[in-house]
Design a protein around this motif. Sequence first.
Motif, mmCIF file in Angstrom:
data_model
loop_
_atom_site.group_PDB
_atom_site.id
_atom_site.type_symbol
_atom_site.label_atom_id
_atom_site.label_comp_id
_atom_site.label_asym_id
_atom_site.label_seq_id
_atom_site.Cartn_x
_atom_site.Cartn_y
_atom_site.Cartn_z
ATOM 1 N N ASN A 185 0.852 -1.189 0.000
ATOM 2 C CA ASN A 185 0.000 0.000 0.000
ATOM 3 C C ASN A 185 0.895 1.250 0.000
ATOM 4 O OD1 ASN A 185 -1.668 2.202 1.033
ATOM 5 N ND2 ASN A 185 -3.163 0.616 1.528
ATOM 6 N N PRO A 186 0.608 2.239 -0.854
ATOM 7 C CA PRO A 186 1.469 3.436 -0.894
ATOM 8 C C PRO A 186 1.543 4.167 0.450
ATOM 9 C CG PRO A 186 -0.296 3.534 -2.579
ATOM 10 C CD PRO A 186 -0.473 2.247 -1.836
ATOM 11 N N GLU A 187 0.578 3.920 1.336
ATOM 12 C CA GLU A 187 0.613 4.585 2.652
ATOM 13 C C GLU A 187 1.474 3.845 3.677
ATOM 14 O OE1 GLU A 187 -3.230 5.965 4.148
ATOM 15 O OE2 GLU A 187 -3.951 5.893 2.086
ATOM 16 N N TYR A 188 2.028 2.696 3.280
ATOM 17 C CA TYR A 188 2.863 1.941 4.214
ATOM 18 C C TYR A 188 4.204 2.643 4.363
ATOM 19 C CZ TYR A 188 5.331 -1.992 6.355
ATOM 20 O OH TYR A 188 6.059 -2.784 7.216
ATOM 21 N N ASP A 189 4.514 3.082 5.570
ATOM 22 C CA ASP A 189 5.737 3.833 5.826
ATOM 23 C C ASP A 189 6.592 3.053 6.823
ATOM 24 O OD1 ASP A 189 7.686 5.523 6.757
ATOM 25 O OD2 ASP A 189 6.334 7.170 7.281
ATOM 26 N N PRO A 190 7.669 2.409 6.331
ATOM 27 C CA PRO A 190 8.463 1.554 7.222
ATOM 28 C C PRO A 190 9.122 2.319 8.369
ATOM 29 C CG PRO A 190 9.167 1.331 4.917
ATOM 30 C CD PRO A 190 8.180 2.439 4.954
ATOM 31 N N GLY A 191 9.151 3.625 8.282
ATOM 32 C CA GLY A 191 9.694 4.417 9.384
ATOM 33 C C GLY A 191 8.724 4.509 10.563
ATOM 34 N N ARG A 192 7.442 4.222 10.306
ATOM 35 C CA ARG A 192 6.425 4.368 11.360
ATOM 36 C C ARG A 192 5.629 3.095 11.581
ATOM 37 N NH1 ARG A 192 2.282 8.430 9.902
ATOM 38 N NH2 ARG A 192 1.978 8.680 12.134
ATOM 39 N N CYS A 193 5.940 2.054 10.788
ATOM 40 C CA CYS A 193 5.050 0.904 10.783
ATOM 41 C C CYS A 193 5.827 -0.367 10.451
ATOM 42 C CB CYS A 193 4.000 1.182 9.703
ATOM 43 S SG CYS A 193 2.774 -0.086 9.529
ATOM 44 N N TYR A 194 5.404 -1.498 11.006
ATOM 45 C CA TYR A 194 6.070 -2.760 10.688
ATOM 46 C C TYR A 194 5.022 -3.861 10.584
ATOM 47 C CZ TYR A 194 9.314 -6.680 11.035
ATOM 48 O OH TYR A 194 10.021 -7.827 10.782
ATOM 49 N N ALA A 195 4.884 -4.404 9.368
ATOM 50 C CA ALA A 195 3.888 -5.460 9.141
ATOM 51 C C ALA A 195 4.601 -6.806 9.078
ATOM 52 C CB ALA A 195 3.135 -5.199 7.839
ATOM 53 N N PHE A 196 4.032 -7.822 9.677
ATOM 54 C CA PHE A 196 4.671 -9.145 9.668
ATOM 55 C C PHE A 196 3.628 -10.255 9.716
ATOM 56 C CE2 PHE A 196 4.186 -9.932 14.294
ATOM 57 C CZ PHE A 196 3.967 -8.636 14.755
ATOM 58 N N VAL A 197 4.054 -11.423 9.226
ATOM 59 C CA VAL A 197 3.171 -12.590 9.235
ATOM 60 C C VAL A 197 3.281 -13.259 10.600
ATOM 61 C CG1 VAL A 197 2.690 -14.829 8.171
ATOM 62 C CG2 VAL A 197 3.420 -12.905 6.749
ATOM 63 N N HIS A 198 2.140 -13.498 11.237
ATOM 64 C CA HIS A 198 2.168 -14.125 12.560
ATOM 65 C C HIS A 198 0.835 -14.812 12.811
ATOM 66 C CE1 HIS A 198 3.805 -14.434 16.692
ATOM 67 N NE2 HIS A 198 2.521 -14.535 16.991
ATOM 68 N N ASP A 199 0.916 -16.019 13.366
ATOM 69 C CA ASP A 199 -0.307 -16.734 13.733
ATOM 70 C C ASP A 199 -0.571 -16.520 15.221
ATOM 71 O OD1 ASP A 199 -2.308 -18.498 14.399
ATOM 72 O OD2 ASP A 199 -1.428 -20.224 13.375
ATOM 73 N N LEU A 200 -1.646 -15.812 15.492
ATOM 74 C CA LEU A 200 -2.027 -15.489 16.870
ATOM 75 C C LEU A 200 -2.155 -16.737 17.742
ATOM 76 C CD1 LEU A 200 -3.427 -13.621 19.038
ATOM 77 C CD2 LEU A 200 -5.503 -13.821 17.706
ATOM 78 N N SER A 201 -2.582 -17.836 17.145
ATOM 79 C CA SER A 201 -2.829 -19.026 17.954
ATOM 80 C C SER A 201 -1.554 -19.849 18.186
ATOM 81 C CB SER A 201 -3.900 -19.903 17.299
ATOM 82 O OG SER A 201 -3.392 -20.471 16.120
ATOM 83 N N ASP A 202 -0.469 -19.452 17.539
ATOM 84 C CA ASP A 202 0.802 -20.148 17.761
ATOM 85 C C ASP A 202 1.514 -19.463 18.927
ATOM 86 O OD1 ASP A 202 3.251 -21.305 17.761
ATOM 87 O OD2 ASP A 202 3.723 -20.897 15.658
ATOM 88 N N VAL A 203 1.241 -19.932 20.127
ATOM 89 C CA VAL A 203 1.718 -19.192 21.305
ATOM 90 C C VAL A 203 3.205 -19.394 21.581
ATOM 91 C CG1 VAL A 203 -0.538 -19.005 22.407
ATOM 92 C CG2 VAL A 203 0.863 -21.008 22.864
#
Length: 340
Positions: A185-203
């Motif tokens: 997304n053009p609004e994704y700014d790595p200086g302010r944001c970090y997106a990652f793949v993660h499974d919530l149920s994998d504790v």
Amino acid sequence: TSAPSSRPQFGTRFLTDPRQVFQHNAWDNVEWTDEQEATAKKKVLENSQPLPPEKQEEYDSRANEYWNGFYTIHENRFFKDRHWLFTEFPELAPQCSLNHESHPGASGAVESQQNSQDGEQSGEHAALSHTDGDFPGSSATYRILEVGCGVGNTVFPILKTNNDPGLFVYCCDFSSTAVELVKSNPEYDPGRCYAFVHDLSDVEANYPIPDGTLDVIVLIFVLSALHPKKMQASISRLARLLKPGGVMLLRDYGRYDMAQLRFKKGRCLAENFYVRGDGTQVYFFTQDELHELFTQAKLEKVQNLVDRRLQVNRGKQLTMYRVWIQCKKKDNKSVSNWLY
Ligand SMILES: C[S@@+](CC[C@H](N)C(=O)[O-])C[C@H]1O[C@@H](n2cnc3c(N)ncnc32)[C@H](O)[C@@H]1O
């Protein structure tokens, strides 16, 4: 303990004269009659015969693939931006004195979903080292994590609205397709944001953030996607990431929501837990169940309310009863430290 609290932020269009029902698109805080509740209960019971365990296992073990399929088809055309976010959850932009209108119909867009495809998790943050105390956003002063962020319909409004220079937003989803859409997304700014793949149920899996570092965790229509037997461990794991006094914000499906009553026979996986036509799963909560989950995770209740709305299709003269639950729970580590 989990009785509805007052909810000044919600809408205030009340239906006092039933003859007026088709005058507007939605009515707030609708009362259910005992008869309506009994009919809903009966309907749920009729369709509560669970699928065989092997079918259940298949949907559960491939859950992220079904969501990848969903995002491959819909990309970011679903779950549109929610302007109610900051009215309901001012914690997402605390320094902004926003004057939003009351809540125009929350997240009703979440029930219509389709097919599946495959994809896999990347585990990309596994390489990040926490040992030197350095992690994405480590110098931030206000950290928000959105779990099950989808294509970013909460994250991008937060980045736009919250202009605190100390803000850092993390977001994760177990659908790698969704995370790719966020990152592209053009609004994704790595200086302010970090997106990652993660499974919530994998504790057992690590988050790219140390425990005790988050101010806010947001869960919007996400916990309901987990098998009920996985919910407690997942919430308890997440709670560890909060700073003392940090908050967890949740909005999700409530028991007897229209989407639950629409499920036909053969879609039930466990009590109040179903699989949609596209293979994605959904649970319908009571306030008490959520209260219990958070209490077990040692989070203190700030808010636990039910939002009952009547949506109206004026063209087709149809009425749709929506039920959503909203919770705010506070970490009370500081309180318990003080007590002991
Ligand atoms: C109903 S969608 C809501 C998306 C987003 N929160 C929103 O409101 O637009 C549920 C999301 O939760 C994600 N999800 C479901 N189970 C998950 C899990 N175990 N771990 C991480 N994300 C999950 C799905 O991939 C999907 O993006």
